[in-house]
Design a protein around this motif. Structure first.
Motif, PDB file in Angstrom:
ATOM      1  N   TYR A 153       0.836  -1.198   0.000  1.00 56.16           N
ATOM      2  CA  TYR A 153       0.000   0.000   0.000  1.00 56.16           C
ATOM      3  C   TYR A 153       0.874   1.253   0.000  1.00 56.16           C
ATOM      4  O   TYR A 153       0.536   2.260  -0.635  1.00 56.16           O
ATOM      5  CB  TYR A 153      -0.917   0.011   1.218  1.00 56.16           C
ATOM      6  N   GLU A 154       2.008   1.202   0.714  1.00 60.28           N
ATOM      7  CA  GLU A 154       2.896   2.357   0.779  1.00 60.28           C
ATOM      8  C   GLU A 154       3.488   2.661  -0.597  1.00 60.28           C
ATOM      9  O   GLU A 154       3.578   3.833  -1.006  1.00 60.28           O
ATOM     10  CB  GLU A 154       4.018   2.100   1.794  1.00 60.28           C
ATOM     11  N   GLU A 155       3.887   1.630  -1.311  1.00 58.13           N
ATOM     12  CA  GLU A 155       4.440   1.826  -2.657  1.00 58.13           C
ATOM     13  C   GLU A 155       3.388   2.384  -3.598  1.00 58.13           C
ATOM     14  O   GLU A 155       3.659   3.304  -4.394  1.00 58.13           O
ATOM     15  CB  GLU A 155       4.989   0.505  -3.194  1.00 58.13           C
ATOM     16  N   ALA A 156       2.175   1.822  -3.535  1.00 60.55           N
ATOM     17  CA  ALA A 156       1.088   2.317  -4.387  1.00 60.55           C
ATOM     18  C   ALA A 156       0.751   3.769  -4.046  1.00 60.55           C
ATOM     19  O   ALA A 156       0.465   4.572  -4.936  1.00 60.55           O
ATOM     20  CB  ALA A 156      -0.148   1.437  -4.226  1.00 60.55           C
ATOM     21  N   SER A 157       0.820   4.098  -2.756  1.00 61.76           N
ATOM     22  CA  SER A 157       0.561   5.468  -2.318  1.00 61.76           C
ATOM     23  C   SER A 157       1.543   6.440  -2.950  1.00 61.76           C
ATOM     24  O   SER A 157       1.156   7.509  -3.448  1.00 61.76           O
ATOM     25  CB  SER A 157       0.651   5.547  -0.787  1.00 61.76           C
ATOM     26  N   ARG A 158       2.829   6.054  -2.971  1.00 59.14           N
ATOM     27  CA  ARG A 158       3.848   6.924  -3.570  1.00 59.14           C
ATOM     28  C   ARG A 158       3.671   7.027  -5.085  1.00 59.14           C
ATOM     29  O   ARG A 158       3.812   8.102  -5.670  1.00 59.14           O
ATOM     30  CB  ARG A 158       5.248   6.413  -3.228  1.00 59.14           C
ATOM     31  N   LEU A 159       3.359   5.904  -5.714  1.00 60.81           N
ATOM     32  CA  LEU A 159       3.229   5.893  -7.170  1.00 60.81           C
ATOM     33  C   LEU A 159       2.038   6.716  -7.644  1.00 60.81           C
ATOM     34  O   LEU A 159       2.091   7.379  -8.683  1.00 60.81           O
ATOM     35  CB  LEU A 159       3.100   4.448  -7.674  1.00 60.81           C
TER      36      LEU A 159
END
Length: 199
Positions: A153-159
């Motif tokens: 979720y953190e990676e998707a949030s940044r992307l």
């Protein structure tokens, strides 16, 4: 994940070496990603020894098909696609083998969250893909990043430039929409990969 430019360059070089048959590069890649892939697989199949075997199978395929590696593409997504295909193959094997089905079912009954056996075929995959395409654009983007490509979720949030809470809301709504769509339009059940892991 490896977000800074130095790590990206290093991985690009490692993937080129792996593609050319360098065993040391393969060992580096294995050590970097095997635990993440195992964790992904344990979410999908819920049984430790099966997840361990499938993890090894993922990297066997990476070595055998190393000439197909594209160093310019996101390698973790490539690993996740291989893992997903192996899970599909696993469930097909279970569906054809009554002894294996009973053995896995016996394990499942002892689990806190029993495994719900699913059978999936190639035509089912195209139906699932169609269902995902029917989601609202942002839900589709979030679902594909987190559930198909395996991003956190953190990676998707940044992307995507949105909060992890919003990511979670999109995943919950997308999963509910997919279940409703498939239940309404098709006599189809999904493998655990597509419907598990909602936070």
């Amino acid at each position: 994940m490896y977000n800074n430019s130095r790590n990206i360059i290093n991985e690009h070089e490692e993937l080129l070496s792996l593609k050319n048959g360098n065993e040391h590069a393969f060992e580096i890649i294995y050590n970097r990603y095997s635990l993440s892939i195992y964790r992904r697989l344990i979410q999908m199949v819920k049984i430790e020894n099966v997840a361990e075997e499938l993890t090894q199978d993922v990297f066997v395929k990476i070595w055998e098909k190393r000439h197909l590696i594209d160093p310019d593409q996101l390698f973790f997504s490539y690993l996740n696609k291989i893992a997903a295909n192996l899970v599909v193959d696993f469930y097909r094997k279970v569906s054809r083998d009554e002894r294996l089905k009973k053995s896995i079912a016996d394990i499942s009954t002892k689990m806190e969250e029993p495994l719900d056996f699913k059978i999936i075929h190639e035509e089912d995959i195209s139906i699932i893909q169609k269902a995902i395409k029917n989601l609202p654009t942002q839900q589709q983007n979030v679902y594909e990043l987190c559930k198909i490509e395996g991003h956190t979720y953190e990676e998707a949030s940044r992307l995507l430039g949105i909060s992890t809470a919003t990511i979670n809301n999109h995943i919950v709504r997308a999963t509910k929409s997919l279940k409703n769509y498939l239940n309404k339009n098709y006599h189809l059940v999904l493998i655990i990969f597509f419907i598990s892991g909602v936070r």
